[in-house]
Design a protein around this motif. Structure first.
Motif: not given
Lengths: 157, 146
Positions: B117-118, B132-134, B136-137
């Motif tokens: 998901g990265r 990072s996943r955190k 990404a949004r």
């Protein structure tokens, strides 16, 4: 990917697993029991399997960033748990588990696991493509704006 | 210290002139402040200060207690905290992409998916910075907002 995105991906995984199981059941069934008739309740089976197979995927969630090693370990654990869940559900469903059946089920699990992984990757790639397109537009827009400002400055000089 | 203000006719003629016997830390602070008002940060390379315009910066990285700005020509230490820079540079298309990195969106060559998901941002100098996943949004939202 935050928690919301993670859960959204798990939902997508559920549907991909469900599809994969339906295809696997059709293929394995046509090989091992081509004349076997299934009751209506059997149509729910892929959804039940998909639900219980989606649960182990939660082991890959972590609030902190995982190292590659930790991630691979969790992925291995995830696959092991999925295989275990499938065997338990099959056993509870009353199926006769002999070696060829277990091997066929395990192969299906691995194939579906890889396909779902590819599906996830495809979604990320589509997202990345969308971001790249938007990024190009933004960069062109900013470049045009800078050129406009430069020309305006030259005219005033 | 005397402060003299003289009026000039045009914006082009505007300037700050520092007159000092020697460049001490007080004058250096004033100089750095003035330079930083010009859409630029002060970067240090072996204790030499250099004005870094925002458009020169590719990305910023926090390493332990220090922050570094990466440009095409080199790496410079920025004597500010990463969260301050995140706030300061937000209007200039910079976005936080992980705990330790801020990337300049106008200097991103492409974004591609990485593991779990990265994403990875390939900068125009060919270096890769992990999203990072955190974050990404947030990065996606900033790109989509333009």
């Amino acid at each position: 990917m935050d928690r919301k995105d993670f859960l959204k991906h798990r939902l997508l995984d559920f549907f991909m697993i469900q599809t994969g199981i339906s295809v696997a059941v059709a293929l394995i069934g046509s090989v091992y029991a081509p004349d076997h008739a299934l009751p209506y309740g059997a149509f729910l089976m892929p959804s039940v399997y998909a639900f219980f197979c989606t649960l182990p995927t939660l082991v890959t969630y972590a609030s902190k960033e995982l190292s590659i090693k930790a991630l691979l370990l969790r992925k291995a654990l995830e696959l092991f748990l999925i295989a275990l869940v499938v065997l338990i559900l099959t056993y509870l469903g009353g199926a006769w588990l002999n070696l060829p059946t277990v091997l066929a089920i395990m192969s299906s699990v691995v194939v579906i696991y890889v396909l779902v992984g590819l599906g996830d990757y495809y979604i990320l790639k589509a997202n990345a493509r969308q971001m790249n397109e938007q990024l190009r537009q933004l960069q062109h827009h900013m470049q045009a704006e800078e050129e406009g400002q430069y020309k305006k400055k030259q005219r005033t000089e | 210290m005397r402060v003299t203000i003289r009026k000039v006719e045009s914006e082009d003629a505007e300037q700050v002139v520092l007159e000092c016997v020697r460049m001490n830390s007080e004058f250096a602070d004033i100089r750095n402040y003035c330079l930083s008002k010009d859409n630029a940060l002060i970067g240090y390379e072996e204790n030499r200060a250099k004005q870094l315009h925002y458009h020169e910066i590719l990305y910023l990285e926090a390493l332990e207690d220090r922050v570094f700005a990466y440009t095409q020509s080199g790496v410079y230490e920025i004597k500010r905290r990463l969260y301050e820079l995140e706030e300061l540079l937000r209007p200039y298309h910079f976005v936080r992409c992980s705990k330790a990195f801020i990337i300049h969106l106008l200097k991103v060559d492409s974004i591609y998916p990485a593991l779990n998901g990265r994403y990875c941002a390939r900068m125009v100098n060919g270096e890769d910075v992990m999203i990072s996943r955190k974050y990404a949004r947030t990065v996606k939202q900033r790109i989509m907002e333009g």
